[in-house]
Scaffold this motif. Sequence first.
Motif, short mmCIF file in Angstrom:
data_model
loop_
_atom_site.label_atom_id
_atom_site.label_comp_id
_atom_site.label_asym_id
_atom_site.label_seq_id
_atom_site.Cartn_x
_atom_site.Cartn_y
_atom_site.Cartn_z
N UNK A 262 52.46 -42.96 -36.72
CA UNK A 262 51.46 -43.56 -37.60
C UNK A 262 51.15 -42.63 -38.79
N UNK A 263 51.02 -41.34 -38.50
CA UNK A 263 50.70 -40.41 -39.58
C UNK A 263 51.92 -40.14 -40.46
N UNK A 264 53.12 -40.26 -39.90
CA UNK A 264 54.31 -40.17 -40.75
C UNK A 264 54.32 -41.31 -41.75
N UNK A 265 53.90 -42.49 -41.32
CA UNK A 265 53.82 -43.62 -42.26
C UNK A 265 52.79 -43.33 -43.35
N UNK A 266 51.60 -42.91 -42.96
CA UNK A 266 50.56 -42.64 -43.95
C UNK A 266 50.99 -41.55 -44.93
N UNK A 267 51.71 -40.54 -44.44
CA UNK A 267 52.14 -39.44 -45.29
C UNK A 267 53.22 -39.84 -46.27
N UNK A 268 53.98 -40.88 -45.95
CA UNK A 268 55.08 -41.31 -46.81
C UNK A 268 54.78 -42.61 -47.54
N UNK A 269 53.60 -43.16 -47.32
CA UNK A 269 53.19 -44.38 -48.02
C UNK A 269 51.79 -44.15 -48.60
#
Length: 409
Positions: A262-269
């Motif tokens: 989830x945080x990988x998504x937030x960090x890349x979006x």
Amino acid sequence: MDNATTDAAPIIGLPDHVPMALVRRAPSPGFAPETCPYQQYAAMHDEPRVQFMPPDFMRPNGSWTISRGEDVRYVLQHPELFSSQGIAGFSMFLGQSWPLIPLELDPPEHTKYRTLLNGIFSPAKIKALEEGVRARAVSLIDAVVAQGGCEFVDAFAKPFPVSIFMQIMGLPDGDFNLLVKYEQLLLHSETMEQRVEGARGFYDYLLDLIAKRRADPGDDLAGFVIQSEIDGRPLNDEEVMGIYYLLVVAGLDTVAASLGLHFAHLATHPEDQARLRANPDLIRDAVEEFLRRYAIVSTTRFATQDTELAGVAIKKGDRLTISTMAPSLDPAEFANPLDVDIERSPNRHVAFSFGPHRCIGSHLARREMIVAIEEWLKRVPPFRVEGDVEVPVKAGGLMCVERLPLVWG
């Protein structure tokens, strides 16, 4: 069984009743590191809805796989046709036969144990934990926020849910590294020897815990289990082991794996991160969408009789491998399923499974994920992946990211 042959390569041990047209010859999601495994699960919807994976070291007789949401729900809702007995097999790694309880039981036995445990993880009980969950998140964030960055998996994704679970269970804080080591060996290793080592480590640890709690139950989840009764009698050591083992394995890994994704998504979006910062009321819906888009769990069922699934003959004893990833990316149920729409509605995902074995800890998991995002966005400036590099997703026992180096400021 025959040694079937195609123009590609021979398939050793293919069951006689499996049509060659249904044999999946594409790379398994766990063994194609150059391709995002979620892309591979999504691509299954361009293939036959029921396929057969050839034998491998984890599935020596091969396994059927299904991708459609309706087929997954059908299998998970019909335990009389598709049994959960032996689906994890951790005790078999040790030459034993006790089940994970209630995961490896079918109704009606499953229902008795599930009813016993349901109250522990009820919404009311989880709401009572809110203050402690939020305080733990804040303390971990405060430890890194001034540094301008951190390796998120080790700094937060693991210690946040694992420490909360250990407190609920009544396990010593000092055992954190030991338990994480066993979890890594059991669920994320690529050799059977390492998986057996992890299974043995957990077993010996929990055997000692049972002895200690027989002498002094304590006022926590471990104590509740040790003092519980089924059918008017106390639980025996094998039953306690089955419950403890399931609680510990699930409690140590699933939320941690989800938080990393989830945080990988937030960090890349950054556009999604900015929307949630501007409107925190969207975080609850965003978590549901992250659970769908980045589902992590695969499970297994065994056919109890000859039957048919989506027009395909399934024989008694056949194994079915069921991911939560493929049905969550089903275009028949979700428009543009690989896209993240943080206001998607309806969102009938199966990230917590379905039917009688729906995840018993889902209320706690949701609360931890919501709190984690709320507190990070309150306290940490906009963050991104260090170097703006791609974060690889590892497939296996659970989908996860092994490292997530974040920077901010």
